[in-house]
Design a protein around this motif. Structure first.
Motif, PDB file in Angstrom:
ATOM      1  N   ASP A 134       0.865  -1.175   0.000  1.00 30.44           N
ATOM      2  CA  ASP A 134       0.000   0.000   0.000  1.00 30.44           C
ATOM      3  C   ASP A 134       0.904   1.229   0.000  1.00 30.44           C
ATOM      4  N   TYR A 136      -4.475  -5.327   6.254  1.00 27.80           N
ATOM      5  CA  TYR A 136      -5.536  -4.410   6.685  1.00 27.80           C
ATOM      6  C   TYR A 136      -5.370  -4.044   8.154  1.00 27.80           C
ATOM      7  N   LYS A 194      -7.478  -2.127   0.470  1.00 26.84           N
ATOM      8  CA  LYS A 194      -7.483  -2.976  -0.715  1.00 26.84           C
ATOM      9  C   LYS A 194      -7.381  -2.200  -2.020  1.00 26.84           C
ATOM     10  N   LYS A 195      -8.135  -1.128  -2.171  1.00 18.29           N
ATOM     11  CA  LYS A 195      -8.161  -0.418  -3.451  1.00 18.29           C
ATOM     12  C   LYS A 195      -6.834   0.270  -3.778  1.00 18.29           C
ATOM     13  N   ARG A 196      -5.976   0.455  -2.768  1.00 15.70           N
ATOM     14  CA  ARG A 196      -4.663   1.071  -3.011  1.00 15.70           C
ATOM     15  C   ARG A 196      -3.559   0.041  -3.230  1.00 15.70           C
ATOM     16  N   ASN A 245     -12.545 -11.160  -6.042  1.00 19.60           N
ATOM     17  CA  ASN A 245     -12.411 -10.100  -5.046  1.00 19.60           C
ATOM     18  C   ASN A 245     -12.028  -8.745  -5.636  1.00 19.60           C
ATOM     19  N   GLY A 246     -12.067  -8.638  -6.952  1.00 20.57           N
ATOM     20  CA  GLY A 246     -11.792  -7.362  -7.601  1.00 20.57           C
ATOM     21  C   GLY A 246     -10.370  -6.872  -7.427  1.00 20.57           C
ATOM     22  N   ILE A 247      -9.404  -7.778  -7.430  1.00 20.42           N
ATOM     23  CA  ILE A 247      -7.999  -7.424  -7.246  1.00 20.42           C
ATOM     24  C   ILE A 247      -7.268  -7.634  -8.569  1.00 20.42           C
TER      25      ILE A 247
END
Length: 158
Positions: free
Chosen positions: A35, A78, A84-86, A121-123
């Motif tokens: 991150d 986390y 997650k989005k970063r 999971n959109g990764i």
């Protein structure tokens, strides 16, 4: 300072003096996450795709399997403030060492399950070095997010 991530192991850090490193990725997969805002980095070295082959081993050591190790890697990041989005995600390994006939295809199966987990999971994977018939060493510099792959005496940035 090097923090070694063993086979079937993971580590997460936010100490800028730490490099997370894992050695001898053959059919195993190394997943590096970072991150850039919190400078939280993590590295997972998993051996096998699915924990269903040995639920008791998965309970004792979730990092052994993709389907239990990947979620644990992200959860631990986390806990240190990563979002997650970063996350910048880099992947290496999945070779076909000692399996010239493709009998077991562990490396390929390890990579396919990882892609499925990430898709669900959109990764997105930022960069990767997978497949072939080589062994790799992966290093993640927690301070910068720089990931390098060392193989056959050469080092390249991923």
């Amino acid at each position: 300072m090097d923090a070694v991530v063993d086979i079937a192991d993971l580590q997460v850090a936010n100490d800028p003096t730490v490099d997370l490193v894992t050695y001898s990725l053959g059919s195993c997969i190394g997943v590096a996450i970072w991150d850039p805002e919190t400078h939280v980095g993590g590295l997972l070295h998993y051996m096998l795709p699915q924990s269903s082959i040995s639920p008791e081993k998965a309970r004792a050591n979730p990092a052994m399997f993709a389907d239990t190790g990947v979620p644990q890697l992200f959860r631990k990041a986390y806990e240190l403030g990563a979002v997650k989005k970063r996350m910048i995600v880099k992947v290496a390994g999945g070779s076909s060492l000692l399996d010239d006939n493709g009998t077991f295809n562990i490396g390929k199966r390890n990579y396919i399950i990882l892609r499925k987990i990430f898709w669900k999971n959109g990764i997105l994977i930022d960069s990767e070095d997978v497949g072939g018939a080589i062994s790799r060493t992966v290093r993640l510099q927690v301070a910068t997010g720089r990931v390098t792959i060392r193989s056959r005496g050469k080092e390249v940035e991923l």
